[in-house]
Design a protein around this motif. Structure first.
Motif, short mmCIF file in Angstrom:
data_model
loop_
_atom_site.label_atom_id
_atom_site.label_comp_id
_atom_site.label_asym_id
_atom_site.label_seq_id
_atom_site.Cartn_x
_atom_site.Cartn_y
_atom_site.Cartn_z
N ILE A 205 -0.87 -39.53 2.18
CA ILE A 205 -1.79 -38.40 2.04
C ILE A 205 -2.17 -38.19 0.58
O ILE A 205 -3.35 -38.14 0.23
N TYR A 206 -1.18 -38.10 -0.29
CA TYR A 206 -1.47 -37.87 -1.70
C TYR A 206 -2.18 -39.07 -2.34
O TYR A 206 -3.01 -38.90 -3.23
N THR A 211 -4.77 -37.91 5.15
CA THR A 211 -5.58 -36.70 5.05
C THR A 211 -4.71 -35.45 5.10
O THR A 211 -3.69 -35.42 5.80
N PHE A 212 -5.11 -34.43 4.36
CA PHE A 212 -4.39 -33.16 4.37
C PHE A 212 -4.61 -32.39 5.67
O PHE A 212 -3.96 -31.37 5.90
N THR A 213 -5.53 -32.88 6.52
CA THR A 213 -5.70 -32.27 7.84
C THR A 213 -4.69 -32.83 8.84
O THR A 213 -4.68 -32.43 10.00
N GLU A 373 1.30 -40.11 -5.96
CA GLU A 373 0.69 -39.78 -7.24
C GLU A 373 -0.24 -38.59 -6.99
O GLU A 373 -1.25 -38.71 -6.29
N ILE A 374 0.12 -37.46 -7.56
CA ILE A 374 -0.65 -36.24 -7.33
C ILE A 374 -1.71 -36.13 -8.43
O ILE A 374 -1.40 -35.84 -9.59
N ARG A 414 -11.20 -43.83 -9.37
CA ARG A 414 -10.18 -44.74 -9.89
C ARG A 414 -10.21 -46.09 -9.18
O ARG A 414 -9.29 -46.89 -9.32
N GLY A 415 -11.25 -46.32 -8.41
CA GLY A 415 -11.41 -47.62 -7.76
C GLY A 415 -10.89 -47.70 -6.35
O GLY A 415 -10.86 -48.78 -5.75
N GLY A 416 -10.45 -46.57 -5.78
CA GLY A 416 -9.99 -46.57 -4.40
C GLY A 416 -8.57 -46.08 -4.27
O GLY A 416 -7.86 -45.92 -5.27
N PRO A 417 -8.13 -45.82 -3.04
CA PRO A 417 -6.78 -45.29 -2.81
C PRO A 417 -5.68 -46.18 -3.40
O PRO A 417 -5.86 -47.39 -3.57
N LYS A 418 -4.57 -45.55 -3.69
CA LYS A 418 -3.41 -46.27 -4.23
C LYS A 418 -2.74 -47.06 -3.12
O LYS A 418 -2.48 -46.53 -2.03
N ASN A 419 -2.43 -48.31 -3.38
CA ASN A 419 -1.78 -49.15 -2.38
C ASN A 419 -0.33 -48.72 -2.19
O ASN A 419 0.31 -48.19 -3.10
N PRO A 420 0.22 -48.96 -0.99
CA PRO A 420 1.63 -48.60 -0.73
C PRO A 420 2.57 -49.31 -1.69
O PRO A 420 2.29 -50.41 -2.14
#
Length: 420
Positions: A205-206, A211-213, A373-374, A414-420
């Motif tokens: 989510i972060y 999603t926060f929903t 990463e918040i 930042r170029g897209g979501p952070k990978n796991p």
């Protein structure tokens, strides 16, 4: 021995007296505060050669002092038996100069301790701490017809307790430093969210892959919304910062106070009776992935021997005595602060409230496993929204999509979501 924590002095003096009775050496404890006065005192004393034999200092601050040759090296002094006395994640993680810290320093042009080698030791921790704790007023809970000896196992039970207390006694349910926008976010929302969702989903989510929903975070937002909707916050909560919140709790103006291990010592210093305080970790919501919140502490204050010490062997012996489980139990009971040492969860030895803190401690914590990463942008939307629950300016259903939008935009930049 010097410290800047005035309310620690009685505990340290009691240990010093025990040391004198055992070793025949008198230790004088002196306090200088506030923080900047203490730092200045150390700087000027280092220049004039008047440092004390033993110095208390902020954990991780020892490296800069060691780099300027102000401290006695303890690498060969802290043997395995001594190391085993410390809580996991304190000395082993922060008291030994690690390869990671060495590498990080080497890459940082501003790092001032490049002359420290991997494996070196210059101090030992004696105070540890962590957030995510709740403190309750035993008398107020009893006055509402509830059992203070049975802390809530879930946040749902806790909410019902606060509602009952407000209805039967008129005392508000909750206080904490809400004026500081980080407090509700990091001390309440995050522990509820990481237990509700589990680490993997919490991270997703972060990190922009969830999603926060998600129902697991919506339940957390709903819980905080209910605290506001049921008028359970202490009046004026949005103008109340951390210390004033703790003072208000100590004066009986709310049934519960959210803080950290360090809150207990402050409450006692305000004159609150230790026997009137209960403590427990922030309880998860019903149906959470994690059924309890495990809390792993980190060191806050270290003790070290200075270069000006005339009897270093005696000073090192005092450090070992100071950080023994027996003496740290004395310190815990007198000050209400959490030792960085393994002490027994025995109310006779450490005080009844300390037991609630000790029982929640663990070698691991979901936060230590998390790679979330918040980002600043969604974090600001979340913090603001939590405060707006109190002013009835937004709802969970309105807030969650706004956090998602801010999170998506921030990760997109930042170029897209952070990978796991």
């Amino acid at each position: 021995m010097w410290t800047w924590k005035v309310f620690h002095v009685p505990g340290l003096e009691a240990i010093a007296k025990n040391f004198e009775e055992t070793e025949g050496v008198k230790i004088t404890v002196s306090a200088f505060n506030p923080d900047e006065v203490y730092r200045t005192k150390i700087t000027t004393s280092a220049q004039s050669g008047d440092l004390p034999d033993v110095l208390s200092y902020w954990s991780q601050g020892q490296w800069e002092m060691a780099a300027t040759d102000l401290l006695l090296e303890l690498t060969d002094q802290v043997d395995e038996a001594w190391q085993n006395d410390f809580l996991p994640g304190t000395f082993d993680k922060y008291g030994i100069f690690s390869q990671d810290k060495f590498d990080s320093c080497a890459k940082d042009d501003k790092c001032t301790f490049k002359n420290i080698s991997v494996g070196q030791v210059f101090s030992v921790p004696y105070l540890a701490g962590q957030a995510y704790f709740v403190f309750g007023n035993r008398q107020i809970i009893s006055d509402a017809g509830l059992d203070p000896n049975t802390p809530p196992k879930t946040a749902d039970e806790w909410l019902e307790m606060m509602k009952t207390i407000k209805a039967k006694t008129g005392v508000p349910g909750l206080v904490t430093g809400v004026q500081n926008p980080d407090v509700m976010h990091f001390w309440i929302f995050n522990p509820l969210a990481i237990t509700s969702c589990g680490v993997e989903t919490y991270d997703a989510i972060y990190n922009g892959r969830g999603t926060f929903t998600n129902p697991c975070t919506m339940r957390v937002l709903d819980w905080l919304y209910q605290v506001a909707k049921e008028d359970l916050w202490m009046p004026g909560i949005l103008q109340t910062n951390i210390d004033p919140a703790d003072v208000a709790f100590s004066q009986g103006k709310a049934a519960f106070d959210v803080g950290g291990t360090y809150t207990l010592g402050f409450l006692l210093s305000q004159g609150m009776d230790a026997n009137n305080i209960i403590s427990f970790a922030v309880p998860p919501l019903e149906g959470s992935v994690e059924k309890t919140l495990k809390v792993s502490p980190f060191p806050l204050i270290d003790a070290m021997v200075t270069k000006d010490c005339k009897k270093p062997e005696v000073a090192v012996k005092f450090l070992r005595f100071l950080t023994s489980p027996e003496q740290m139990s004395v310190f815990a009971k007198m000050t209400g602060d959490l030792p960085a040492v393994k002490v027994p969860a025995d109310p006779e030895k450490v005080g009844s409230t300390m037991v609630g803190l000790l029982n929640a401690l663990s070698e691991t914590s979901p936060f230590s496993e998390s790679k979330a990463e918040i980002l600043q942008e969604p974090g600001l939307v979340l913090k603001t929204g939590l405060q707006q629950f109190i002013t009835a300016e937004t709802t969970p259903e309105e807030l969650a999509p706004k956090i998602d939008a801010a999170n998506e935009a921030a990760w997109g930049a930042r170029g897209g979501p952070k990978n796991p």
